[in-house]
Design an enzyme around this catalytic site. Structure first.
Site, short mmCIF file in Angstrom:
data_model
loop_
_atom_site.label_atom_id
_atom_site.label_comp_id
_atom_site.label_asym_id
_atom_site.label_seq_id
_atom_site.Cartn_x
_atom_site.Cartn_y
_atom_site.Cartn_z
N LYS A 11 0.82 -1.22 0.00
CA LYS A 11 0.00 0.00 0.00
C LYS A 11 0.86 1.28 0.00
O LYS A 11 2.07 1.23 0.28
CB LYS A 11 -0.94 -0.04 1.21
CG LYS A 11 -1.96 -1.20 1.14
CD LYS A 11 -2.93 -1.15 2.32
CE LYS A 11 -3.94 -2.29 2.24
NZ LYS A 11 -4.94 -2.22 3.35
N TYR A 51 -12.41 -2.14 -4.00
CA TYR A 51 -12.94 -2.24 -2.64
C TYR A 51 -14.47 -2.14 -2.60
O TYR A 51 -15.03 -1.84 -1.54
CB TYR A 51 -12.31 -1.16 -1.75
CG TYR A 51 -10.93 -1.54 -1.23
CD1 TYR A 51 -10.75 -2.65 -0.39
CD2 TYR A 51 -9.81 -0.79 -1.55
CE1 TYR A 51 -9.50 -2.99 0.10
CE2 TYR A 51 -8.54 -1.13 -1.06
CZ TYR A 51 -8.40 -2.24 -0.24
OH TYR A 51 -7.16 -2.58 0.25
N PHE A 59 -15.56 3.36 6.75
CA PHE A 59 -14.21 3.77 6.38
C PHE A 59 -13.96 3.77 4.87
O PHE A 59 -12.85 4.02 4.43
CB PHE A 59 -13.16 2.88 7.09
CG PHE A 59 -13.28 1.40 6.82
CD1 PHE A 59 -12.81 0.85 5.63
CD2 PHE A 59 -13.86 0.54 7.75
CE1 PHE A 59 -12.90 -0.51 5.37
CE2 PHE A 59 -13.96 -0.83 7.49
CZ PHE A 59 -13.48 -1.35 6.30
N THR A 93 -5.36 -6.83 10.92
CA THR A 93 -5.66 -5.57 10.23
C THR A 93 -5.10 -4.37 11.01
O THR A 93 -4.49 -3.47 10.44
CB THR A 93 -7.19 -5.41 10.07
OG1 THR A 93 -7.71 -6.58 9.47
CG2 THR A 93 -7.53 -4.18 9.23
N ARG A 104 2.58 -6.38 9.21
CA ARG A 104 1.89 -5.22 9.81
C ARG A 104 2.49 -4.82 11.15
O ARG A 104 2.57 -3.64 11.47
CB ARG A 104 0.39 -5.50 9.89
CG ARG A 104 -0.28 -5.36 8.50
CD ARG A 104 -1.64 -5.94 8.47
NE ARG A 104 -2.38 -5.57 7.25
CZ ARG A 104 -3.54 -6.13 6.91
NH1 ARG A 104 -4.07 -7.07 7.66
NH2 ARG A 104 -4.15 -5.75 5.80
N ASN A 114 -1.97 0.27 6.73
CA ASN A 114 -1.43 -0.98 7.28
C ASN A 114 -0.58 -1.77 6.30
O ASN A 114 -0.45 -2.98 6.39
CB ASN A 114 -2.56 -1.81 7.89
CG ASN A 114 -3.63 -2.19 6.89
OD1 ASN A 114 -3.52 -1.88 5.71
ND2 ASN A 114 -4.67 -2.87 7.35
N HIS A 117 -2.22 -5.46 1.58
CA HIS A 117 -3.51 -6.14 1.41
C HIS A 117 -3.23 -7.58 1.02
O HIS A 117 -2.29 -7.83 0.27
CB HIS A 117 -4.32 -5.47 0.28
CG HIS A 117 -5.42 -6.35 -0.26
ND1 HIS A 117 -6.67 -6.41 0.32
CD2 HIS A 117 -5.44 -7.26 -1.27
CE1 HIS A 117 -7.41 -7.30 -0.34
NE2 HIS A 117 -6.69 -7.82 -1.31
N GLU A 128 -9.44 -10.83 -7.73
CA GLU A 128 -8.51 -9.70 -7.56
C GLU A 128 -7.33 -9.81 -8.52
O GLU A 128 -6.87 -8.79 -9.07
CB GLU A 128 -8.04 -9.63 -6.11
CG GLU A 128 -9.18 -9.24 -5.16
CD GLU A 128 -8.84 -9.37 -3.68
OE1 GLU A 128 -9.73 -9.10 -2.86
OE2 GLU A 128 -7.69 -9.75 -3.34
P1 RTP Z 1 -7.05 -6.02 3.38
O1 RTP Z 1 -8.40 -6.28 2.74
O2 RTP Z 1 -6.46 -4.69 2.97
O3 RTP Z 1 -6.10 -7.17 3.20
O4 RTP Z 1 -7.23 -5.90 4.97
P2 RTP Z 1 -8.13 -6.77 5.94
O5 RTP Z 1 -8.80 -7.87 5.19
O6 RTP Z 1 -7.25 -7.13 7.08
O7 RTP Z 1 -9.18 -5.69 6.42
P3 RTP Z 1 -10.62 -5.31 5.80
O8 RTP Z 1 -11.62 -5.44 6.88
O9 RTP Z 1 -10.85 -6.05 4.52
O10 RTP Z 1 -10.43 -3.76 5.50
C1 RTP Z 1 -9.84 -3.32 4.31
C2 RTP Z 1 -8.88 -2.18 4.61
O11 RTP Z 1 -9.63 -1.04 5.02
C3 RTP Z 1 -8.86 -0.28 5.95
N1 RTP Z 1 -9.60 -0.18 7.20
N2 RTP Z 1 -9.76 0.95 7.85
N3 RTP Z 1 -10.49 2.92 9.71
C4 RTP Z 1 -10.86 1.66 9.92
O12 RTP Z 1 -11.50 1.32 10.90
C5 RTP Z 1 -10.47 0.68 8.94
N4 RTP Z 1 -10.78 -0.62 8.97
C6 RTP Z 1 -10.22 -1.15 7.88
C7 RTP Z 1 -7.54 -1.00 6.13
O13 RTP Z 1 -6.58 -0.47 5.21
C8 RTP Z 1 -7.91 -2.42 5.79
O14 RTP Z 1 -6.78 -3.17 5.44
MG MG Z 2 -9.91 -7.57 3.41
#
Ligand code: RTP
Ligand code: MG
Length: 140
Positions: A11, A51, A59, A93, A104, A114, A117, A128
């Site tokens: 990222k 996304y 978010f 995350t 991370r 973070n 992805h 993807e």
């Molecule tokens: P990713 O999809 O990026 O691999 O991350 P992840 O599965 O661990 O997390 P996900 O729930 O899919 O969230 C996607 C990305 O959104 C951002 N995020 N911001 N501000 C917030 O509370 C928040 N929560 C998630 C993060 O960049 C997260 O990786």
């Molecule tokens: Mg995710």
């Protein structure tokens, strides 16, 4: 063990801090193989499309703004149980909850910035990968 492919993004927070190589070293040390890779600047439309699954989340807008704030490195990774394995290598995350040694924990700045992805299922990995790569750009 089944050989799988997963999709990764390094990222903007990480590319800005010149961490592409350091993150790739963690990926390769884990046994995953980088079989496709390119550095790209996402458009707003691409980030929204990628996304789309999160478009109702609070978010979403901040996430899109963050993901277009600088270059990203999109990657195809291959290895045994690659989807679950890369999720382990990335860590939680929120870096505050990530285990020692994970990408991370070592590199992320915040729950949003973070650093990486990784796909969360084989189905999403296939979707993807197709979003960013042609067959010719993946060399296994
Ligand atoms: P990713 O999809 O990026 O691999 O991350 P992840 O599965 O661990 O997390 P996900 O729930 O899919 O969230 C996607 C990305 O959104 C951002 N995020 N911001 N501000 C917030 O509370 C928040 N929560 C998630 C993060 O960049 C997260 O990786
Ligand atoms: Mg995710």
């Amino acid at each position: 063990m089944t050989v799988e492919r997963t999709f990764s993004i390094i990222k903007p927070d990480a590319t800005k801090r010149n961490l592409t190589g350091a993150i790739n070293a963690v990926i390769e040390k884990s046994g995953l193989r980088i079989i496709g890779q390119k550095r790209v600047q996402l458009s707003e439309g691409q980030a929204e499309g990628f996304y789309a699954i999160h478009k109702e989340r609070p978010f979403f807008r901040d996430l899109v703004t963050f993901m277009i704030s600088g270059p990203v490195v999109v990657q195809v990774l291959e290895g045994d149980n690659a989807v679950a394995k890369y999720r382990d290598v990335m860590g939680a995350t929120n870096p505050a909850n990530a285990a020692p040694g994970t990408i991370r924990k070592e590199f992320a700045e915040s729950i949003e910035a973070n650093s990486v992805h990784g796909s969360d299922s084989q189905e999403n990995a296939a979707r993807e990968i197709e979003f960013f790569f042609t067959d010719q750009e993946i060399v296994g």
